[in-house]
Write a protein that holds these residues in place. Structure first.
Motif, PDB file in Angstrom:
ATOM      1  N   LYS A   5     -75.708  66.590 -14.272  1.00  7.17           N
ATOM      2  CA  LYS A   5     -76.800  67.549 -14.333  1.00  7.17           C
ATOM      3  C   LYS A   5     -77.665  67.423 -13.076  1.00  7.17           C
ATOM      4  CE  LYS A   5     -75.247  68.502 -18.402  1.00  7.17           C
ATOM      5  NZ  LYS A   5     -74.418  69.711 -18.601  1.00  7.17           N
ATOM      6  N   GLY A   6     -78.701  68.247 -13.022  1.00  8.74           N
ATOM      7  CA  GLY A   6     -79.657  68.172 -11.927  1.00  8.74           C
ATOM      8  C   GLY A   6     -79.105  68.641 -10.597  1.00  8.74           C
ATOM      9  N   GLY A   7     -78.139  69.559 -10.620  1.00  5.88           N
ATOM     10  CA  GLY A   7     -77.599  70.084  -9.378  1.00  5.88           C
ATOM     11  C   GLY A   7     -76.562  69.215  -8.708  1.00  5.88           C
ATOM     12  N   ARG A   8     -76.216  68.088  -9.298  1.00  8.88           N
ATOM     13  CA  ARG A   8     -75.203  67.219  -8.702  1.00  8.88           C
ATOM     14  C   ARG A   8     -73.806  67.761  -8.993  1.00  8.88           C
ATOM     15  NH1 ARG A   8     -75.975  61.819 -11.458  1.00  8.88           N
ATOM     16  NH2 ARG A   8     -76.444  63.191 -13.219  1.00  8.88           N
ATOM     17  N   LEU A   9     -72.874  67.504  -8.098  1.00  4.77           N
ATOM     18  CA  LEU A   9     -71.520  68.012  -8.251  1.00  4.77           C
ATOM     19  C   LEU A   9     -70.777  67.270  -9.359  1.00  4.77           C
ATOM     20  CD1 LEU A   9     -70.407  68.416  -4.526  1.00  4.77           C
ATOM     21  CD2 LEU A   9     -71.166  70.203  -6.105  1.00  4.77           C
ATOM     22  N   ASP A  10     -70.032  68.021 -10.171  1.00  2.00           N
ATOM     23  CA  ASP A  10     -69.195  67.397 -11.194  1.00  2.00           C
ATOM     24  C   ASP A  10     -68.037  66.657 -10.530  1.00  2.00           C
ATOM     25  OD1 ASP A  10     -70.853  68.594 -13.019  1.00  2.00           O
ATOM     26  OD2 ASP A  10     -69.482  70.253 -13.458  1.00  2.00           O
ATOM     27  N   GLN A  11     -67.507  65.666 -11.258  1.00  2.00           N
ATOM     28  CA  GLN A  11     -66.388  64.895 -10.740  1.00  2.00           C
ATOM     29  C   GLN A  11     -65.177  65.012 -11.658  1.00  2.00           C
ATOM     30  OE1 GLN A  11     -68.001  60.917 -10.286  1.00  2.00           O
ATOM     31  NE2 GLN A  11     -68.842  61.390  -8.267  1.00  2.00           N
ATOM     32  N   SER A  12     -63.997  65.067 -11.053  1.00  4.70           N
ATOM     33  CA  SER A  12     -62.739  65.123 -11.788  1.00  4.70           C
ATOM     34  C   SER A  12     -61.714  64.325 -10.998  1.00  4.70           C
ATOM     35  CB  SER A  12     -62.285  66.572 -11.957  1.00  4.70           C
ATOM     36  OG  SER A  12     -61.024  66.633 -12.597  1.00  4.70           O
ATOM     37  N   THR A  13     -61.225  63.222 -11.572  1.00  7.47           N
ATOM     38  CA  THR A  13     -60.411  62.273 -10.806  1.00  7.47           C
ATOM     39  C   THR A  13     -59.259  61.738 -11.647  1.00  7.47           C
ATOM     40  OG1 THR A  13     -62.441  61.558  -9.695  1.00  7.47           O
ATOM     41  CG2 THR A  13     -60.479  60.216  -9.363  1.00  7.47           C
ATOM     42  N   ALA A  14     -58.067  61.793 -11.089  1.00  8.03           N
ATOM     43  CA  ALA A  14     -56.890  61.158 -11.688  1.00  8.03           C
ATOM     44  C   ALA A  14     -56.486  59.972 -10.825  1.00  8.03           C
ATOM     45  CB  ALA A  14     -55.743  62.144 -11.809  1.00  8.03           C
ATOM     46  N   GLY A  15     -56.096  58.881 -11.478  1.00  6.87           N
ATOM     47  CA  GLY A  15     -55.662  57.695 -10.755  1.00  6.87           C
ATOM     48  C   GLY A  15     -54.442  57.080 -11.403  1.00  6.87           C
ATOM     49  N   PHE A  16     -53.576  56.481 -10.574  1.00  4.92           N
ATOM     50  CA  PHE A  16     -52.335  55.879 -11.055  1.00  4.92           C
ATOM     51  C   PHE A  16     -52.119  54.575 -10.293  1.00  4.92           C
ATOM     52  CE2 PHE A  16     -52.191  60.459 -10.922  1.00  4.92           C
ATOM     53  CZ  PHE A  16     -51.821  60.818 -12.212  1.00  4.92           C
ATOM     54  N   GLY A  17     -51.597  53.585 -10.970  1.00  2.00           N
ATOM     55  CA  GLY A  17     -51.332  52.325 -10.276  1.00  2.00           C
ATOM     56  C   GLY A  17     -51.068  51.208 -11.244  1.00  2.00           C
ATOM     57  N   GLY A  18     -51.323  49.987 -10.773  1.00  2.00           N
ATOM     58  CA  GLY A  18     -51.096  48.856 -11.645  1.00  2.00           C
ATOM     59  C   GLY A  18     -50.912  47.562 -10.894  1.00  2.00           C
ATOM     60  N   LYS A  19     -50.151  46.681 -11.498  1.00  3.78           N
ATOM     61  CA  LYS A  19     -49.986  45.310 -11.009  1.00  3.78           C
ATOM     62  C   LYS A  19     -48.530  44.888 -11.136  1.00  3.78           C
ATOM     63  CE  LYS A  19     -51.049  40.605 -12.668  1.00  3.78           C
ATOM     64  NZ  LYS A  19     -51.864  39.828 -13.641  1.00  3.78           N
ATOM     65  N   LEU A  20     -48.040  44.179 -10.124  1.00  3.10           N
ATOM     66  CA  LEU A  20     -46.716  43.567 -10.166  1.00  3.10           C
ATOM     67  C   LEU A  20     -46.878  42.124  -9.708  1.00  3.10           C
ATOM     68  CD1 LEU A  20     -43.646  43.727 -10.525  1.00  3.10           C
ATOM     69  CD2 LEU A  20     -43.496  44.452  -8.117  1.00  3.10           C
ATOM     70  N   GLY A  21     -46.537  41.189 -10.586  1.00  2.71           N
ATOM     71  CA  GLY A  21     -46.742  39.784 -10.259  1.00  2.71           C
ATOM     72  C   GLY A  21     -45.616  38.904 -10.737  1.00  2.71           C
ATOM     73  N   GLY A  22     -45.628  37.671 -10.243  1.00  2.00           N
ATOM     74  CA  GLY A  22     -44.626  36.703 -10.651  1.00  2.00           C
ATOM     75  C   GLY A  22     -45.190  35.302 -10.699  1.00  2.00           C
ATOM     76  N   GLU A  23     -44.585  34.452 -11.527  1.00  2.00           N
ATOM     77  CA  GLU A  23     -45.029  33.068 -11.674  1.00  2.00           C
ATOM     78  C   GLU A  23     -43.817  32.162 -11.810  1.00  2.00           C
ATOM     79  OE1 GLU A  23     -47.867  30.322 -14.615  1.00  2.00           O
ATOM     80  OE2 GLU A  23     -47.680  32.490 -14.916  1.00  2.00           O
ATOM     81  N   THR A  24     -43.827  31.058 -11.096  1.00  2.98           N
ATOM     82  CA  THR A  24     -42.717  30.108 -11.174  1.00  2.98           C
ATOM     83  C   THR A  24     -42.859  29.245 -12.411  1.00  2.98           C
ATOM     84  OG1 THR A  24     -43.827  28.309  -9.971  1.00  2.98           O
ATOM     85  CG2 THR A  24     -42.712  30.007  -8.655  1.00  2.98           C
ATOM     86  N   GLY A  25     -41.778  28.523 -12.736  1.00  2.00           N
ATOM     87  CA  GLY A  25     -41.873  27.460 -13.726  1.00  2.00           C
ATOM     88  C   GLY A  25     -42.604  26.265 -13.128  1.00  2.00           C
ATOM     89  N   THR A  26     -42.736  25.188 -13.889  1.00  4.74           N
ATOM     90  CA  THR A  26     -43.509  24.029 -13.425  1.00  4.74           C
ATOM     91  C   THR A  26     -42.601  22.980 -12.778  1.00  4.74           C
ATOM     92  OG1 THR A  26     -43.332  22.972 -15.598  1.00  4.74           O
ATOM     93  CG2 THR A  26     -45.256  24.367 -15.193  1.00  4.74           C
ATOM     94  N   PHE A  27     -43.149  22.322 -11.755  1.00  2.26           N
ATOM     95  CA  PHE A  27     -42.478  21.220 -11.068  1.00  2.26           C
ATOM     96  C   PHE A  27     -43.499  20.106 -10.914  1.00  2.26           C
ATOM     97  CE2 PHE A  27     -41.293  19.154  -6.976  1.00  2.26           C
ATOM     98  CZ  PHE A  27     -40.091  18.595  -7.399  1.00  2.26           C
ATOM     99  N   TYR A  28     -43.330  19.036 -11.712  1.00  2.00           N
ATOM    100  CA  TYR A  28     -44.298  17.950 -11.763  1.00  2.00           C
ATOM    101  C   TYR A  28     -45.718  18.481 -12.033  1.00  2.00           C
ATOM    102  CZ  TYR A  28     -40.833  14.592 -10.168  1.00  2.00           C
ATOM    103  OH  TYR A  28     -39.714  13.787 -10.087  1.00  2.00           O
ATOM    104  N   GLY A  29     -45.803  19.444 -12.927  1.00  2.00           N
ATOM    105  CA  GLY A  29     -47.092  20.000 -13.319  1.00  2.00           C
ATOM    106  C   GLY A  29     -47.585  21.130 -12.444  1.00  2.00           C
ATOM    107  N   PHE A  30     -46.919  21.381 -11.310  1.00  2.00           N
ATOM    108  CA  PHE A  30     -47.362  22.420 -10.379  1.00  2.00           C
ATOM    109  C   PHE A  30     -46.571  23.713 -10.587  1.00  2.00           C
ATOM    110  CE2 PHE A  30     -48.768  18.597  -8.209  1.00  2.00           C
ATOM    111  CZ  PHE A  30     -50.002  18.975  -7.693  1.00  2.00           C
ATOM    112  N   SER A  31     -47.222  24.838 -10.358  1.00  2.00           N
ATOM    113  CA  SER A  31     -46.558  26.140 -10.370  1.00  2.00           C
ATOM    114  C   SER A  31     -47.301  27.079  -9.430  1.00  2.00           C
ATOM    115  CB  SER A  31     -46.530  26.737 -11.787  1.00  2.00           C
ATOM    116  OG  SER A  31     -47.849  26.946 -12.272  1.00  2.00           O
ATOM    117  N   LEU A  32     -46.666  28.203  -9.095  1.00  2.00           N
ATOM    118  CA  LEU A  32     -47.244  29.196  -8.193  1.00  2.00           C
ATOM    119  C   LEU A  32     -47.299  30.545  -8.895  1.00  2.00           C
ATOM    120  CD1 LEU A  32     -45.252  28.358  -4.921  1.00  2.00           C
ATOM    121  CD2 LEU A  32     -47.563  27.594  -5.514  1.00  2.00           C
ATOM    122  N   LYS A  33     -48.330  31.326  -8.559  1.00  2.00           N
ATOM    123  CA  LYS A  33     -48.464  32.663  -9.131  1.00  2.00           C
ATOM    124  C   LYS A  33     -49.001  33.601  -8.061  1.00  2.00           C
ATOM    125  CE  LYS A  33     -50.536  35.281 -12.939  1.00  2.00           C
ATOM    126  NZ  LYS A  33     -51.450  35.232 -14.128  1.00  2.00           N
ATOM    127  N   ALA A  34     -48.479  34.835  -8.029  1.00  2.00           N
ATOM    128  CA  ALA A  34     -48.958  35.846  -7.094  1.00  2.00           C
ATOM    129  C   ALA A  34     -48.826  37.218  -7.748  1.00  2.00           C
ATOM    130  CB  ALA A  34     -48.181  35.812  -5.779  1.00  2.00           C
TER     131      ALA A  34
END
Length: 446
Positions: free
Chosen positions: A55-84
């Protein structure tokens, strides 16, 4: 795609101390190839549509967005693991040429799509102790990954948690930088916590206080690029209580407390009572800067909430209220790092009329009705109706009270597919806060 930066010296110090002094014994004889073979891939795809009738003379907004996340995680080696994990958001060619008609939070601050490596961490586990170092999700009342568009808030941190005490989680962390939609200067890049901290204080180009025409102060321009030390305790069994402290180096110290207790009665009726408070105080160089301007950033929030639920019908009725302290010289300075623990969420309110804050002295109240639709055979679906009143202190900012009516529909359509519809209508004599808003989201997790 941006290159991951190294850890700060403070983060390396926490990692070294935790690994040498706090680690528990680990079992030997683990195999590196087996750990790599146990690696897993996960992520999500999300589609959203946002419509905002302003309202108040401001422009209306209309927005579509698409995306997400792709990640991986290793198993453990002496308690250590990696994730990205890699995160991305795009418009598939649907974005409007006029940036004013694009939702402010779907993409980057310049209203353009972006991608980034949002998680890149090394993990260590020993007994009931966990150590994470690098880019990661972070969950706490005032620093939170909070996911309300496609790419959530993400943080560079070293986080140590321990669960040796019964029903208790202890957390120690140093959070150096963040990216995401609650950042102030950038969504797509990891910037220091001091630079991403929000303050209602507006300053002119020469640094003078200028409420009506200035731009929001970047605290890092005063204190440099600093991080936040986080300590937390959460106990959850017969009742729940948590205490968190956030020490922003040379910026803000925030102490948060809340508690929750549930009482069951006959006829499938239960009552939940909750209370919360937090106190914010300026510290170090930021305190000195505000003092020279005759200002402060010391204020508190108090809140109460009661929820009455009837299990057979799936209906829950809740009444909540919050109150902010502060006065005309109080700057609303808080992390803005994705944590919004208030029982009644305050819409973004601009400081006007040469003021330095709009929330000091304000009061909020909300009535909600939650209907769990499994009571009529629609499992994992719900409707939430809300009516909120935001009472802004007229002595600080007159004619800006807001009434908000909202409806939220949530559905778990399958183990991997979920949907959400949120509609909100705000009304206010101040046209900044007079609008109708709809958000649709469909998400697939894998």
């Amino acid at each position: 795609m941006r290159k991951c930066s190294g850890l700060s010296s403070r983060m390396r110090l926490v990692l070294a101390v935790s690994a040498t002094c706090g680690a528990l014994p680990v079992q030997a004889g683990e195999d590196l190839l087996s750990a790599l073979a146990e690696s897993t891939v996960s992520g999500y795809f999300k589609a959203m549509y946002i419509a905002d009738d302003k309202k108040g003379g401001r422009l209306d907004q209309s927005t579509a967005g698409f995306g997400g996340k792709l990640g991986g995680e290793t198993g453990t080696f002496y308690g250590f693991s990696l994730k990205a994990a890699w995160y991305t958001t795009g418009d598939l060619g649907t974005r409007r040429d006029d940036a004013r008609r694009t939702d402010a939070y779907m993409f980057d601050v310049d209203k353009k799509p972006y991608s980034l490596i949002g998680e890149a961490q090394i993990r260590f586990a020993a007994g009931r102790t966990r150590l994470l170092a690098g880019r990661q999700e972070f969950f706490s009342p005032l620093i939170n990954t909070y996911d309300y568009r496609i790419i959530p808030n993400l943080f560079e941190a070293v986080t140590l948690t321990n669960r040796d005490l019964p029903d208790t989680t202890l957390t120690l962390a140093y959070v150096s930088r963040m990216s995401g939609l609650d950042g102030v200067v950038s969504f797509a890049e990891f910037r220091s916590m001091s630079q991403q901290a929000y303050t209602s204080l507006r300053v002119a180009a020469n640094g003078a206080i200028d409420g009506p025409h200035g731009t929001t102060l970047d605290p890092s321009s005063v204190v440099g690029n600093k991080g936040v030390w986080v300590t937390g305790l959460v106990y959850d069994k017969a009742f729940r209580v948590q205490a968190w402290n956030y020490y922003g180096v040379d910026t803000l110290n925030s102490l948060y407390l809340d508690g929750r207790v549930k009482r069951d009665f006959g006829n499938d009726i239960s009552l939940v009572a909750e209370a919360q408070t937090y106190h914010v105080a300026e510290v170090g160089q930021f305190k000195d800067y505000l003092a020279r301007q005759g200002l402060n950033a010391s204020y508190s929030l108090y809140g109460l909430k009661g929820t009455l639920a009837h299990q057979a019908s799936g209906l829950s009725l809740a009444l909540a209220g919050n109150r902010f302290t502060g006065q005309r010289n109080t700057v609303s300075a808080y992390g803005n790092w994705g944590g919004y623990p208030e029982f009644v969420l305050m819409p973004y309110v601009n400081a006007e009329n040469n003021g330095v804050s709009a929330i000091a002295g304000s009061r909020t109240a909300k009535l909600t009705v939650l209907w769990d639709l499994r009571s009529i055979g629609l499992a994992e679906q719900s409707l939430l109706f809300g009516h909120a009143r935001i009472d802004i202190d007229d002595a600080i900012q007159p004619a800006s009270d807001i009434v908000v009516n909202s409806l939220i529909y949530r559905a778990r359509l399958s183990p991997k597919v979920s949907a959400r519809l949120a509609a909100e209508a705000r009304s206010s004599a101040n046209s900044r806060y007079d609008n109708k808003f709809v958000a649709l989201a469909l998400r697939y997790d894998f």
